[in-house]
Design a protein around this motif. Structure first.
Motif, mmCIF file in Angstrom:
data_model
loop_
_atom_site.group_PDB
_atom_site.id
_atom_site.type_symbol
_atom_site.label_atom_id
_atom_site.label_comp_id
_atom_site.label_asym_id
_atom_site.label_seq_id
_atom_site.Cartn_x
_atom_site.Cartn_y
_atom_site.Cartn_z
ATOM 1 N N THR A 1 -18.302 -43.994 32.834
ATOM 2 C CA THR A 1 -17.436 -43.314 32.123
ATOM 3 C C THR A 1 -15.958 -43.999 32.174
ATOM 4 N N ASP A 2 -15.018 -43.724 31.216
ATOM 5 C CA ASP A 2 -13.406 -44.013 31.481
ATOM 6 C C ASP A 2 -12.931 -42.936 32.380
ATOM 7 N N ALA A 3 -12.955 -42.937 33.418
ATOM 8 C CA ALA A 3 -12.428 -41.684 34.406
ATOM 9 C C ALA A 3 -11.092 -41.029 34.078
ATOM 10 N N ARG A 4 -10.368 -41.910 33.179
ATOM 11 C CA ARG A 4 -9.026 -41.075 32.605
ATOM 12 C C ARG A 4 -9.564 -39.951 31.807
ATOM 13 N N TYR A 5 -10.524 -40.255 31.105
ATOM 14 C CA TYR A 5 -10.893 -39.185 29.963
ATOM 15 C C TYR A 5 -12.180 -38.270 30.174
ATOM 16 N N CYS A 6 -12.969 -38.755 31.033
ATOM 17 C CA CYS A 6 -14.515 -38.223 31.174
ATOM 18 C C CYS A 6 -15.149 -38.579 32.267
ATOM 19 N N ILE A 7 -15.861 -37.396 33.041
ATOM 20 C CA ILE A 7 -16.520 -37.902 34.029
ATOM 21 C C ILE A 7 -17.933 -37.403 33.744
ATOM 22 N N TYR A 8 -19.009 -37.687 34.604
ATOM 23 C CA TYR A 8 -20.445 -37.198 34.558
ATOM 24 C C TYR A 8 -20.741 -36.077 35.589
ATOM 25 N N SER A 9 -20.916 -34.852 35.305
ATOM 26 C CA SER A 9 -21.262 -33.779 36.186
ATOM 27 C C SER A 9 -22.791 -33.754 36.364
ATOM 28 N N GLU A 10 -23.214 -34.424 37.625
ATOM 29 C CA GLU A 10 -24.598 -34.388 37.849
ATOM 30 C C GLU A 10 -25.164 -33.098 38.244
ATOM 31 N N ALA A 11 -24.332 -32.019 38.656
ATOM 32 C CA ALA A 11 -24.665 -30.733 38.796
ATOM 33 C C ALA A 11 -25.352 -30.085 37.475
ATOM 34 N N PHE A 12 -24.453 -30.236 36.472
ATOM 35 C CA PHE A 12 -24.759 -29.767 35.042
ATOM 36 C C PHE A 12 -25.590 -30.967 34.165
ATOM 37 N N ASN A 13 -25.513 -31.919 34.557
ATOM 38 C CA ASN A 13 -26.237 -32.911 33.689
ATOM 39 C C ASN A 13 -25.647 -33.200 32.319
ATOM 40 N N SER A 14 -24.264 -33.198 32.404
ATOM 41 C CA SER A 14 -23.392 -33.078 31.283
ATOM 42 C C SER A 14 -22.083 -33.767 31.403
ATOM 43 N N TYR A 15 -21.307 -34.250 30.373
ATOM 44 C CA TYR A 15 -20.210 -35.072 30.495
ATOM 45 C C TYR A 15 -19.136 -33.871 30.113
ATOM 46 N N LEU A 16 -17.955 -34.025 31.224
ATOM 47 C CA LEU A 16 -16.749 -33.141 31.199
ATOM 48 C C LEU A 16 -15.727 -33.944 31.050
ATOM 49 N N TYR A 17 -14.676 -33.351 30.197
ATOM 50 C CA TYR A 17 -13.369 -34.148 29.823
ATOM 51 C C TYR A 17 -12.019 -33.865 30.483
ATOM 52 N N THR A 18 -11.076 -34.665 30.332
ATOM 53 C CA THR A 18 -9.906 -34.209 30.806
ATOM 54 C C THR A 18 -8.876 -33.901 29.984
ATOM 55 N N SER A 19 -7.640 -33.064 30.441
ATOM 56 C CA SER A 19 -6.641 -32.886 29.620
ATOM 57 C C SER A 19 -5.959 -34.083 28.874
ATOM 58 N N THR A 20 -6.068 -35.300 29.702
ATOM 59 C CA THR A 20 -5.444 -36.487 29.092
ATOM 60 C C THR A 20 -6.319 -36.912 27.878
ATOM 61 N N TRP A 21 -7.397 -36.750 27.733
ATOM 62 C CA TRP A 21 -8.274 -37.164 26.500
ATOM 63 C C TRP A 21 -7.923 -36.195 25.531
ATOM 64 N N VAL A 22 -7.478 -34.883 25.630
ATOM 65 C CA VAL A 22 -7.097 -33.888 24.540
ATOM 66 C C VAL A 22 -5.967 -34.471 24.094
ATOM 67 N N ALA A 23 -4.766 -34.997 25.146
ATOM 68 C CA ALA A 23 -3.525 -35.558 24.657
ATOM 69 C C ALA A 23 -3.969 -37.153 23.684
ATOM 70 N N LYS A 24 -4.655 -37.654 24.146
ATOM 71 C CA LYS A 24 -5.080 -38.942 23.353
ATOM 72 C C LYS A 24 -5.649 -38.698 22.091
ATOM 73 N N ILE A 25 -6.616 -37.494 21.893
ATOM 74 C CA ILE A 25 -7.014 -37.318 20.448
ATOM 75 C C ILE A 25 -5.813 -37.131 19.657
ATOM 76 N N ILE A 26 -4.884 -36.249 20.173
ATOM 77 C CA ILE A 26 -3.845 -35.614 19.143
ATOM 78 C C ILE A 26 -3.114 -36.633 19.055
ATOM 79 N N LYS A 27 -2.756 -37.782 19.883
ATOM 80 C CA LYS A 27 -1.814 -38.906 19.848
ATOM 81 C C LYS A 27 -2.491 -39.719 18.539
ATOM 82 N N GLU A 28 -3.822 -39.973 18.686
ATOM 83 C CA GLU A 28 -4.510 -40.912 17.880
ATOM 84 C C GLU A 28 -4.652 -40.073 16.205
#
Length: 372
Positions: free
Chosen positions: A302-329
């Motif tokens: 993943t691009d760790a600035r925006y997202c990580i993989y959670s092995e415990a939940f077997n899913s992808y989690l996102y960062t607040s920086t990703w929220v900011a980038k979406i709004i910017k784009e």
């Protein structure tokens, strides 16, 4: 296969920049040699550009129009004049950075080389990075030296005692050298002094948490991709020379991370249109290569600035920086149309029901009844 002359000039330029970086990184390297090789590297780089563009880069006598000769050969433009022709804006940070080193090259005293190297470290880093960017922009990525240029590490800078030594070394520079830099920078807009193309100052932040296959030992973060709050902290730390140290924590991987639905909720709160996890969000993380597809053989890629993989939940989690980038784009209707190529689904405004006791229900005449 025969190469054009500009190619041979560029190869000479690259040879000098590699020698310069070797001098800088070597513990027994010579700072004046670094300056000399970087001077030649930039000089030949600009000559290669002029040659490819068929620009005559030789001096002519203004009265006769004839070439100025040295040992029977036309005299080529010096680096300072080349910089003026390539960067016509005198406030260009790349030009200012190179011009400072042209001036310093003529002032180096061997006994003060170590102190000068310390005092100009960020500017020297910018000089090399500007060279790489200029070369790639002009001649293409196949000429990049990114796989051969190394990020320098100074053990002194990693301890409190070492930082004090660095500060003391800068104070020991001879007065005329300190005055040269001070006078040069006094004529520059203060905002340009903070430009990374003029002075590339770096603060190392230890990376904590689980390591993924995509991690590098050093990760460069662009200020324009941070949230406003993150950017403010980093810029202020850079001005003060602060080294930011994050305390190591256990199980930090999922801390303050967001699920896709939470991301979309936060985004929608700041937009006048809808933002779906199964439509817009899906397309955005795919196009920006934020994470791999579901059931990928490399879920941690993943691009760790925006997202990580959670092995415990077997899913992808996102960062607040990703929220900011979406709004910017895609934060406006125009940006949404440009990005997705379609009209956004505007939020439906549901009128509030009339409340008992409102003016029209308290006997205040309706406009129509007034004219009746």
């Amino acid at each position: 296969m025969a190469h054009a002359r500009w190619h041979h000039i560029l190869m000479v330029s690259q040879r000098h920049v590699l020698k310069a970086v070797d001098e800088w990184n070597c513990s027994s390297g010579n700072y004046s040699d670094f300056l000399t090789h970087m001077h030649k590297a930039w000089h030949y780089l600009l000559h290669a550009e002029f040659h490819m563009d068929k620009i005559d880069y030789h001096y002519k006598d203004p009265k006769t129009g004839q070439y100025v000769l040295i040992d029977g050969e036309p005299k080529a433009w010096d680096l300072e004049w080349c910089l003026k022709q390539r960067y016509t804006n005198s406030a260009d940070p790349v030009r200012l950075n190179a011009e400072l080193f042209v001036a310093l090259r003529n002032k180096v005293e061997h006994r003060y080389e170590h102190n000068l190297k310390i005092a100009t470290g960020g500017k020297a880093q910018a000089l090399v990075m500007n060279y790489e960017q200029e070369m790639v922009d002009y001649f293409g990525s196949k000429y990049s030296l990114a796989d051969r240029l190394r990020f320098p590490i100074s053990l002194q800078a990693l301890t409190a005692e070492g930082r004090e030594q660095l500060q003391e070394a800068a104070k020991k520079l001879p007065k005329h050298t300190r005055d040269l830099v001070a006078k040069f920078e006094a004529a520059i807009d203060p905002d340009l002094l903070d430009d990374l193309k003029y002075d590339y100052r770096v603060r190392l932040v230890p990376m904590v948490g689980s390591k993924t296959e995509a991690d590098l030992a050093i990760d460069f973060v662009k200020l324009d991709e941070l949230t406003e709050e993150e950017r403010k902290v980093m810029v202020e730390a850079g001005r003060k020379g602060t080294v930011i140290i994050r305390d190591r924590q256990v199980e930090v991987a999922d801390k303050a991370k967001l699920r896709a639905k939470q991301v979309c909720t936060l985004v929608e709160e700041q937009l006048p249109f809808e933002f779906s996890p199964f439509s817009e969000h899906l397309e955005m993380w795919q196009r920006f290569k934020v994470r791999p597809a579901k059931n990928s053989a490399k879920p941690y890629d993943t691009d760790a600035r925006y997202c990580i993989y959670s092995e415990a939940f077997n899913s992808y989690l996102y960062t607040s920086t990703w929220v900011a980038k979406i709004i910017k784009e895609i934060g406006t209707v125009e940006k949404y149309r440009k990005f997705f190529g379609k009209e956004p689904r505007m939020k439906t405004v549901i009128p509030l029901p009339k409340q008992a006791g409102s003016p029209t229900e308290e006997g205040v005449p309706h406009p129509q009844s007034e004219s009746a």
